[in-house]
Motif scaffolding. Structure first.
Motif: not given
Length: 292
Positions: A46, A73, A81, A243-245, A260, A263-264, A267
């Motif tokens: 990231s 994001l 996100i 949204s991550l999916s 991605l 975003g993880v 989370t």
């Protein structure tokens, strides 16, 4: 007379005494690497520049630190996100608050206010664990649609509360059962009512159980995917896992791995911080209530 560990005659005994500790640290170090390495890969990916994040094969560490993935994001990828993270926070906090309040009141009633059929009712409540969520998603969808709560964060919060309440009730009932009745009896003698004794005397002692219930509920709601995918259809109301999916599915077969992984990180990091701050209460709540 103490044995000198430096004496050659005592070396085997010294090795036998130190081996278990050495083996323990080796196992702990191996497990730490096993669990921390995926987190390192996520954070390093990231923090890479977009070009380096898309490189194949991937680099082991970022050669140039960049926050571009986190800036993206905000909507650069077509999905905001940060807005979706706010939706997850609203739903998770709302379900957690409702679950803690309801399970506290109901758990105290089952633990202290015995009435005919109380045990049967308690076990009937726990029996809802055996109902697969996927089996009743269609009736839930129709019910929320009739109530005007389909495709709303309020309806999703109500669904989460419904499915987290039985386990919260189980934890709080056992937590209250582990507290001596003499505390409440002393409060009642001093003039407190039942509700006053619960708030002033019992709840401060049951803090580990309360925090355990809150943590488990928050984490479950924060990471829940299936109900949010089915019951919410507007993109601006998506929760973070949904949204991550969408990001993971990519655009025309192309996945922005840097965004991605950013975003993880959004989370995972809040959950890690909350758990590390409250872990002593969490462990205490499990030991005093959940395994009683």
């Amino acid at each position: 007379m103490e044995r000198d560990p430096k004496d050659p005659r005592n070396l085997p005994a010294a090795i036998r005494q130190s081996l278990p500790r050495t083996a323990w640290w080796a196992v702990c170090a191996s497990l730490a690497v096993l669990f921390l390495y995926p987190l390192y890969v996520m954070l390093s990916q990231s923090l890479k520049a977009p070009g380096e994040a898309a490189a194949a094969p991937p680099t082991l560490y970022p050669h140039e630190l960049s926050l571009d993935n986190f800036r993206s994001l905000g909507g650069d990828t077509g999905i905001n996100i940060l807005t979706n993270a706010g939706n997850s926070l609203i739903v998770s906090l709302g379900a957690t608050l409702a679950t803690v309040v309801l399970s506290t009141v109901a758990g105290y009633g089952f633990a202290r206010l015995r009435f005919p059929g109380s045990n049967l009712l308690f076990f009937a409540t726990l029996a809802t664990f055996m109902i697969p969520f996927q089996a009743i998603i269609t009736p839930l969808y129709l019910l929320l649609n009739n109530l005007g709560l389909q495709n709303s964060l309020l309806g999703l919060t109500a669904v989460y509360t419904t499915f987290q309440l039985p386990f919260g009730l189980f934890l709080m009932r056992n937590s209250f059962s582990a507290i001596p009745r003499s505390l409440e009896e002393a409060a009642l003698i001093d003039g407190c009512g039942i509700l006053s004794a619960l708030v002033r005397v019992v709840l401060p002692v049951a803090v580990p159980g309360l925090i355990t219930t809150a943590l488990l509920t928050f984490f479950a709601c924060w990471n829940e995917f299936f109900a949010a995918l089915i019951l919410v259809t507007d993109q601006d109301k998506f929760t973070l896992p949904v949204s991550l999916s969408v990001l993971a599915s990519g655009n025309l077969g192309s996945v922005n791995w840097g965004v991605l992984q950013a975003g993880v990180a959004v989370t995972i990091v809040p959950c890690l911080v909350i758990y590390l701050l409250l872990q002593k209460y969490y462990v205490g709540g499990l030991l005093s209530g959940a395994v009683k």
